[in-house]
Motif scaffolding. Structure first.
Motif, PDB file in Angstrom:
ATOM      1  N   ILE A 192     -37.642  42.684  25.709  1.00  0.00           N
ATOM      2  CA  ILE A 192     -38.378  43.947  25.780  1.00  0.00           C
ATOM      3  C   ILE A 192     -39.778  43.786  25.204  1.00  0.00           C
ATOM      4  CG2 ILE A 192     -38.473  46.279  24.824  1.00  0.00           C
ATOM      5  CD1 ILE A 192     -35.606  46.561  25.215  1.00  0.00           C
ATOM      6  N   VAL A 193     -39.862  43.053  24.116  1.00  0.00           N
ATOM      7  CA  VAL A 193     -41.158  42.856  23.466  1.00  0.00           C
ATOM      8  C   VAL A 193     -41.446  41.355  23.407  1.00  0.00           C
ATOM      9  CG1 VAL A 193     -42.544  43.328  21.416  1.00  0.00           C
ATOM     10  CG2 VAL A 193     -40.668  44.869  22.024  1.00  0.00           C
ATOM     11  N   PRO A 194     -42.263  40.859  24.337  1.00  0.00           N
ATOM     12  CA  PRO A 194     -42.547  39.414  24.351  1.00  0.00           C
ATOM     13  C   PRO A 194     -43.231  38.953  23.059  1.00  0.00           C
ATOM     14  CG  PRO A 194     -43.332  40.483  26.371  1.00  0.00           C
ATOM     15  CD  PRO A 194     -42.912  41.572  25.451  1.00  0.00           C
ATOM     16  N   GLN A 195     -43.853  39.875  22.344  1.00  0.00           N
ATOM     17  CA  GLN A 195     -44.512  39.507  21.079  1.00  0.00           C
ATOM     18  C   GLN A 195     -43.536  39.421  19.911  1.00  0.00           C
ATOM     19  OE1 GLN A 195     -45.366  42.064  22.973  1.00  0.00           O
ATOM     20  NE2 GLN A 195     -47.538  41.995  23.490  1.00  0.00           N
ATOM     21  N   ALA A 196     -42.235  39.605  20.169  1.00  0.00           N
ATOM     22  CA  ALA A 196     -41.263  39.533  19.072  1.00  0.00           C
ATOM     23  C   ALA A 196     -41.326  38.147  18.426  1.00  0.00           C
ATOM     24  CB  ALA A 196     -39.862  39.798  19.601  1.00  0.00           C
ATOM     25  N   ARG A 197     -41.138  38.121  17.124  1.00  0.00           N
ATOM     26  CA  ARG A 197     -41.213  36.855  16.380  1.00  0.00           C
ATOM     27  C   ARG A 197     -39.838  36.437  15.896  1.00  0.00           C
ATOM     28  NH1 ARG A 197     -43.395  37.522  11.606  1.00  0.00           N
ATOM     29  NH2 ARG A 197     -43.811  39.741  11.819  1.00  0.00           N
ATOM     30  N   ARG A 198     -39.610  35.142  15.845  1.00  0.00           N
ATOM     31  CA  ARG A 198     -38.379  34.667  15.228  1.00  0.00           C
ATOM     32  C   ARG A 198     -38.528  34.767  13.719  1.00  0.00           C
ATOM     33  NH1 ARG A 198     -36.421  28.665  16.364  1.00  0.00           N
ATOM     34  NH2 ARG A 198     -37.895  28.148  14.712  1.00  0.00           N
ATOM     35  N   LEU A 199     -37.502  35.319  13.073  1.00  0.00           N
ATOM     36  CA  LEU A 199     -37.551  35.446  11.619  1.00  0.00           C
ATOM     37  C   LEU A 199     -37.112  34.132  10.987  1.00  0.00           C
ATOM     38  CD1 LEU A 199     -35.842  38.936  11.575  1.00  0.00           C
ATOM     39  CD2 LEU A 199     -38.159  38.499  10.718  1.00  0.00           C
ATOM     40  N   LYS A 200     -37.796  33.750   9.934  1.00  0.00           N
ATOM     41  CA  LYS A 200     -37.411  32.556   9.197  1.00  0.00           C
ATOM     42  C   LYS A 200     -36.151  32.881   8.381  1.00  0.00           C
ATOM     43  CE  LYS A 200     -39.023  28.396   8.184  1.00  0.00           C
ATOM     44  NZ  LYS A 200     -37.913  27.844   8.929  1.00  0.00           N
ATOM     45  N   LYS A 201     -36.199  34.056   7.745  1.00  0.00           N
ATOM     46  CA  LYS A 201     -35.068  34.501   6.928  1.00  0.00           C
ATOM     47  C   LYS A 201     -34.846  35.984   7.125  1.00  0.00           C
ATOM     48  CE  LYS A 201     -35.831  31.241   3.148  1.00  0.00           C
ATOM     49  NZ  LYS A 201     -36.231  31.073   1.746  1.00  0.00           N
ATOM     50  N   ILE A 202     -33.615  36.426   6.962  1.00  0.00           N
ATOM     51  CA  ILE A 202     -33.317  37.861   6.966  1.00  0.00           C
ATOM     52  C   ILE A 202     -32.205  38.088   5.944  1.00  0.00           C
ATOM     53  CG2 ILE A 202     -31.743  37.606   8.960  1.00  0.00           C
ATOM     54  CD1 ILE A 202     -32.547  40.463   9.810  1.00  0.00           C
ATOM     55  N   ALA A 203     -32.304  39.187   5.199  1.00  0.00           N
ATOM     56  CA  ALA A 203     -31.307  39.452   4.160  1.00  0.00           C
ATOM     57  C   ALA A 203     -29.991  39.930   4.788  1.00  0.00           C
ATOM     58  CB  ALA A 203     -31.833  40.504   3.188  1.00  0.00           C
ATOM     59  N   PHE A 204     -28.891  39.653   4.107  1.00  0.00           N
ATOM     60  CA  PHE A 204     -27.578  40.073   4.617  1.00  0.00           C
ATOM     61  C   PHE A 204     -27.571  41.555   5.011  1.00  0.00           C
ATOM     62  CE2 PHE A 204     -25.983  36.590   1.681  1.00  0.00           C
ATOM     63  CZ  PHE A 204     -25.549  35.747   2.697  1.00  0.00           C
TER      64      PHE A 204
END
Ligand code: ASP
Ligand code: MG
Length: 424
Positions: A192-204
């Motif tokens: 949906i959003v080609p500008q979405a970024r992969r997260l390095k980390k995300i909290a539980f």
């Protein structure tokens, strides 16, 4: 040397070539000197096929339940994982890696008695730990365990993620790697959003919200379990070359780490935007404003296994009548309206209205706890695009907004950019 649990989903084991590719991922970690346990799903599409077969069987005439026997459902649908565990063990052996397959009952993975949606109660990790210590790779069938009735029990769709995290906790793994067909968790759906970024980390906690609110990367229960047992979990792709540089990096493998919030140094205010389609809104008009009304509405709905989500009650002007609005999955509307109709006298409302095809868009981030104005930013951005808000709910770390279906993509894009999540 570390202990690693590697989980491969359906698309990662879709055919013999893909299984061979999985074996190469396993070999990389074994060659690095790690102790490895592998959890596998069924080949993609297999579980759907098995479920279809069960649903196609004739119902037992005169049986108490209109449904098939859940224990036999489990006997059938658990077979998909049995096949892939054996095939992967063979593929590993062909590479001269010492490997052995394990079914849930052989470990055993003990579950409760809720066949078809069982919960894991206990895992005896001792045999697996011993074998790993001897240099053997354990290839474990995901999605299944052993119920108190000594029969196979399955964990609900998507349950092999939960198997993997539970096994990682039971064998005290240093890491649980969930290999899938995407290369990590993104700030929102990249389709949906080609500008979405992969997260390095995300909290539980954030991942739990993302998964519950519509992101389909992981089964919700697996994230709950990872949070409770503090299992550091990586989401990464099995589709990259297993031997490409960096793939075996122990501390920083390519992908997204789901971890304790303390591990995240640069915490953004908003981490991601999730959305869930096919929501429906039901409103009860002119209810009596007295104790017990909510119980009279939501009790019978719960008994009918209808999952109610957002609930909004209006403050009544004169203390006599009020309105109640709530959401349910679109597929449950007819059932909900029927239940409400049957309880009309007891609840005491005037009319019931409903609307389907709505979408819930959610803004998620632990940073919200300590920042004011996060919700106001969303409301203004949506207003500027002319998107009408039908209901709002919030928690400490999320804001959920109900809107008309056709605006879903615009809303997700708008929220993603208004919090600065777009990649440059
Ligand atoms: N094969 C099961 C399913 O499709 C479990 C899983 O893949 O996680 O739901
Ligand atoms: Mg899955």
């Amino acid at each position: 040397m570390a202990r690693i649990v590697m989980k491969f989903g359906g698309t990662s084991v879709a055919d013999l070539d893909r299984i061979k590719n999985v074996a190469r991922h396993v070999r990389r970690e074994v060659d690095a000197g790690h102790e490895v346990a592998v959890v596998v799903s069924a080949m993609s599409g297999k579980t759907n096929e098995l479920v279809g077969w069960v649903q196609g069987t004739p119902k037992v005439v005169g049986a108490n339940s209109p449904f098939y026997d859940a224990r036999e459902y489990d006997a059938v649908v658990a077979s998909g994982e049995q096949v892939t565990s054996g095939l992967l063990a063979i593929a590993l052996q062909a590479m001269e890696i010492n490997a052995r397959s394990w079914q849930g009952w052989q470990i055993p993975i003990r579950t409760d008695n809720a066949h078809g949606a069982a919960r894991i109660l206990e895992i005896d990790g001792s045999d697996i730990i011993k074998r790993m210590g001897e240099g053997q790779v354990a290839v474990i069938a995901g999605f299944q365990g052993l119920g108190p009735d000594n029969r196979i029990a399955t964990l609900g769709r998507g349950g092999s993620d939960t198997s993997a995290v539970a096994i990682a906790a039971a064998v005290k793994a240093d890491r649980c790697d969930i290999y899938t067909d995407v290369d990590g968790v993104y700030t929102t759906d990249p389709r949906i959003v080609p500008q979405a970024r992969r997260l390095k980390k995300i909290a539980f906690e954030e991942m739990l919200e993302m998964a519950s609110l519509g992101a389909k990367v992981l089964q919700v229960r697996s994230v709950e379990l990872a949070m409770v047992h503090k299992v550091r979990t990586f989401v990464r792709s099995s589709f990259e070359d297993p031997d490409a540089p960096g793939m075996g990096d122990f501390l920083n493998p390519p992908g997204t780490l789901i971890c304790d919030e303390d591990e995240i140094v640069e915490q953004e205010v908003v981490t991601g935007i999730a959305y869930a389609k096919d929501e429906a809104q039901i409103s009860l008009r002119r209810l009596a404003d007295r104790p017990g009304v909510s119980a009279a509405i939501f009790g019978p709905l719960a008994e009918s296994h209808i999952n109610v989500d957002m609930i909004v009650q209006n403050i009544s002007e004169d203390g006599s009548k009020t309105d109640m609005t709530f959401t349910v999955p679109s597929g449950d509307v007819d059932k909900a309206i029927k239940v409400l109709g049957e309880n009309k006298e007891k609840i005491g409302y005037d009319v019931v209205q409903n609307e389907s095809g709505l979408v819930k868009v959610s803004v998620i981030g632990i940073g919200m706890r300590s920042h004011a104005g996060v919700a106001a930013t969303a409301f203004k951005a949506l207003a500027d695009k002319g998107i009408n808000i039908k209901a709002i709910t919030t928690s400490e770390i999320k804001i959920s907004i109900l809107i008309d279906g056709p605006y879903a993509e615009l809303a997700v894009r708008t929220l993603h950019s208004c919090y600065g999540l777009d990649k440059n």
